[in-house]
Scaffold this motif. Structure first.
Motif, PDB file in Angstrom:
ATOM      1  N   GLU A 134      43.854 -56.695  -4.227  1.00  0.00           N
ATOM      2  CA  GLU A 134      44.445 -55.755  -5.145  1.00  0.00           C
ATOM      3  C   GLU A 134      44.035 -55.771  -6.471  1.00  0.00           C
ATOM      4  OE1 GLU A 134      45.989 -52.942  -3.398  1.00  0.00           O
ATOM      5  OE2 GLU A 134      45.847 -53.954  -1.549  1.00  0.00           O
ATOM      6  N   GLY A 135      43.691 -54.726  -6.903  1.00  0.00           N
ATOM      7  CA  GLY A 135      43.469 -54.750  -8.729  1.00  0.00           C
ATOM      8  C   GLY A 135      43.203 -53.536  -9.047  1.00  0.00           C
ATOM      9  N   ALA A 185      30.645 -43.138 -26.209  1.00  0.00           N
ATOM     10  CA  ALA A 185      31.648 -42.657 -26.764  1.00  0.00           C
ATOM     11  C   ALA A 185      32.808 -42.546 -25.984  1.00  0.00           C
ATOM     12  CB  ALA A 185      31.306 -41.539 -27.564  1.00  0.00           C
ATOM     13  N   GLY A 186      32.841 -42.709 -24.594  1.00  0.00           N
ATOM     14  CA  GLY A 186      33.735 -42.673 -23.505  1.00  0.00           C
ATOM     15  C   GLY A 186      34.749 -43.318 -23.608  1.00  0.00           C
ATOM     16  N   ALA A 187      35.850 -43.245 -22.846  1.00  0.00           N
ATOM     17  CA  ALA A 187      37.138 -43.923 -22.783  1.00  0.00           C
ATOM     18  C   ALA A 187      37.420 -44.424 -21.325  1.00  0.00           C
ATOM     19  CB  ALA A 187      38.073 -43.178 -23.045  1.00  0.00           C
ATOM     20  N   PHE A 188      37.720 -45.708 -21.098  1.00  0.00           N
ATOM     21  CA  PHE A 188      38.064 -46.379 -20.095  1.00  0.00           C
ATOM     22  C   PHE A 188      39.479 -45.940 -19.379  1.00  0.00           C
ATOM     23  CE2 PHE A 188      34.576 -49.035 -21.185  1.00  0.00           C
ATOM     24  CZ  PHE A 188      33.965 -49.517 -20.118  1.00  0.00           C
ATOM     25  N   HIS A 189      39.365 -45.721 -17.999  1.00  0.00           N
ATOM     26  CA  HIS A 189      40.471 -45.265 -17.411  1.00  0.00           C
ATOM     27  C   HIS A 189      40.804 -46.111 -16.146  1.00  0.00           C
ATOM     28  CE1 HIS A 189      40.480 -41.416 -19.490  1.00  0.00           C
ATOM     29  NE2 HIS A 189      39.117 -41.400 -19.400  1.00  0.00           N
ATOM     30  N   SER A 190      42.194 -46.672 -15.968  1.00  0.00           N
ATOM     31  CA  SER A 190      42.471 -47.697 -14.945  1.00  0.00           C
ATOM     32  C   SER A 190      42.893 -46.897 -13.750  1.00  0.00           C
ATOM     33  CB  SER A 190      43.953 -48.195 -15.451  1.00  0.00           C
ATOM     34  OG  SER A 190      43.338 -48.966 -16.703  1.00  0.00           O
ATOM     35  N   TYR A 191      42.358 -47.347 -12.454  1.00  0.00           N
ATOM     36  CA  TYR A 191      42.625 -46.895 -10.993  1.00  0.00           C
ATOM     37  C   TYR A 191      43.058 -47.929 -10.350  1.00  0.00           C
ATOM     38  CZ  TYR A 191      40.192 -42.837 -13.036  1.00  0.00           C
ATOM     39  OH  TYR A 191      39.633 -41.919 -13.965  1.00  0.00           O
ATOM     40  N   ARG A 201      28.426 -56.798   0.753  1.00  0.00           N
ATOM     41  CA  ARG A 201      29.223 -55.332   0.700  1.00  0.00           C
ATOM     42  C   ARG A 201      30.421 -55.243   0.187  1.00  0.00           C
ATOM     43  NH1 ARG A 201      27.089 -51.183   2.556  1.00  0.00           N
ATOM     44  NH2 ARG A 201      25.580 -51.946   3.711  1.00  0.00           N
ATOM     45  N   ILE A 202      30.766 -54.315  -0.819  1.00  0.00           N
ATOM     46  CA  ILE A 202      31.888 -54.247  -1.498  1.00  0.00           C
ATOM     47  C   ILE A 202      32.537 -52.794  -1.156  1.00  0.00           C
ATOM     48  CG2 ILE A 202      31.129 -53.609  -3.532  1.00  0.00           C
ATOM     49  CD1 ILE A 202      33.502 -55.049  -4.652  1.00  0.00           C
ATOM     50  N   THR A 203      33.899 -52.707  -0.757  1.00  0.00           N
ATOM     51  CA  THR A 203      34.422 -51.340  -0.400  1.00  0.00           C
ATOM     52  C   THR A 203      35.597 -51.306  -1.398  1.00  0.00           C
ATOM     53  OG1 THR A 203      33.740 -51.511   2.088  1.00  0.00           O
ATOM     54  CG2 THR A 203      35.483 -50.001   1.323  1.00  0.00           C
ATOM     55  N   LEU A 204      35.832 -49.982  -1.930  1.00  0.00           N
ATOM     56  CA  LEU A 204      36.874 -49.813  -2.956  1.00  0.00           C
ATOM     57  C   LEU A 204      37.563 -48.670  -2.295  1.00  0.00           C
ATOM     58  CD1 LEU A 204      35.108 -49.575  -6.324  1.00  0.00           C
ATOM     59  CD2 LEU A 204      35.963 -51.956  -5.153  1.00  0.00           C
ATOM     60  N   VAL A 205      38.879 -49.012  -2.028  1.00  0.00           N
ATOM     61  CA  VAL A 205      39.797 -47.899  -1.223  1.00  0.00           C
ATOM     62  C   VAL A 205      41.043 -47.783  -2.602  1.00  0.00           C
ATOM     63  CG1 VAL A 205      41.499 -47.367   0.202  1.00  0.00           C
ATOM     64  CG2 VAL A 205      39.569 -48.837   0.900  1.00  0.00           C
ATOM     65  N   TYR A 206      40.910 -46.194  -2.977  1.00  0.00           N
ATOM     66  CA  TYR A 206      41.862 -45.798  -4.144  1.00  0.00           C
ATOM     67  C   TYR A 206      42.865 -45.219  -3.519  1.00  0.00           C
ATOM     68  CZ  TYR A 206      37.664 -46.439  -6.831  1.00  0.00           C
ATOM     69  OH  TYR A 206      36.511 -46.635  -7.723  1.00  0.00           O
ATOM     70  N   PRO A 207      44.253 -45.784  -3.466  1.00  0.00           N
ATOM     71  CA  PRO A 207      45.250 -45.180  -3.015  1.00  0.00           C
ATOM     72  C   PRO A 207      46.022 -44.241  -3.454  1.00  0.00           C
ATOM     73  CG  PRO A 207      45.768 -47.170  -4.052  1.00  0.00           C
ATOM     74  CD  PRO A 207      44.371 -46.952  -4.243  1.00  0.00           C
ATOM     75  N   TYR A 258      34.293 -39.914  -7.537  1.00  0.00           N
ATOM     76  CA  TYR A 258      34.432 -40.971  -6.272  1.00  0.00           C
ATOM     77  C   TYR A 258      35.169 -40.342  -5.231  1.00  0.00           C
ATOM     78  CZ  TYR A 258      33.289 -44.764  -9.533  1.00  0.00           C
ATOM     79  OH  TYR A 258      32.443 -45.656 -10.300  1.00  0.00           O
ATOM     80  N   GLY A 259      34.905 -40.662  -3.979  1.00  0.00           N
ATOM     81  CA  GLY A 259      35.799 -40.523  -2.780  1.00  0.00           C
ATOM     82  C   GLY A 259      36.906 -41.333  -2.917  1.00  0.00           C
ATOM     83  N   PRO A 260      37.776 -41.105  -1.820  1.00  0.00           N
ATOM     84  CA  PRO A 260      39.206 -42.173  -1.685  1.00  0.00           C
ATOM     85  C   PRO A 260      38.471 -43.712  -1.309  1.00  0.00           C
ATOM     86  CG  PRO A 260      39.192 -40.384  -0.019  1.00  0.00           C
ATOM     87  CD  PRO A 260      37.978 -39.865  -0.825  1.00  0.00           C
TER      88      PRO A 260
END
Length: 153
Positions: A87-88, A101-107, A130-136, A143-145
């Protein structure tokens, strides 16, 4: 005079011992390379942008070229021979109006590493490929979920 003779004798003994150790044949017989399988590590590693290996890293850069996507605060619940899970937080630059000039956002994100394979650079080392990211919850707009990427070799 006696001190010089003792120092010379000690120096010669040390030199002879070093020469004997360097040239001594192994009692195990001729060296034979072990099979790559026998030399492989017990668990796969994660290879970073600088070709360093790590197990259970706290942070990991996903976008090596510009650093605009990285994983932070990783807490690994499992690191095995087939998969690893953590988890992270995925820190992603929105690049608006442009990346510098962009801003970082946390997910919040669940990270899953899988598909271990021998590393081309060091075939005796297994690395997750292979790395898989799942955004709850929230995630970057593009990005998709669930997102899966191949990891570099």
């Amino acid at each position: 005079m006696r001190a010089i003779a003792i120092r010379t004798a000690v120096t010669l003994c040390l030199a002879a011992a070093l020469a004997a150790a360097a040239g001594a044949p192994s009692s195990a017989g001729p060296a034979t390379p072990a099979s790559p399988v026998a030399q492989r590590q017990a668990v796969p590693v994660l290879v970073d942008c600088l070709w360093h290996t790590d197990v259970r890293p706290a942070d990991f850069t996903l976008a090596c070229g510009d650093g605009n996507s990285r994983l932070t605060s990783l807490k690994w619940s499992q690191w095995g021979t087939e998969t690893a899970t953590a988890e992270g937080v995925n820190m992603v630059n929105d690049c608006k109006p442009y990346c510098a000039a962009g801003a970082f956002h946390s997910y919040p994100v669940t990270v899953r590493l899988s598909d271990p394979k021998p590393w081309k650079k060091h075939p005796q080392t297994e690395r997750y490929s292979r790395i898989t990211l799942v955004y709850p919850g929230s995630r970057p707009d593009i990005y998709g979920p669930t997102v899966t990427y191949p990891l570099w070799d």
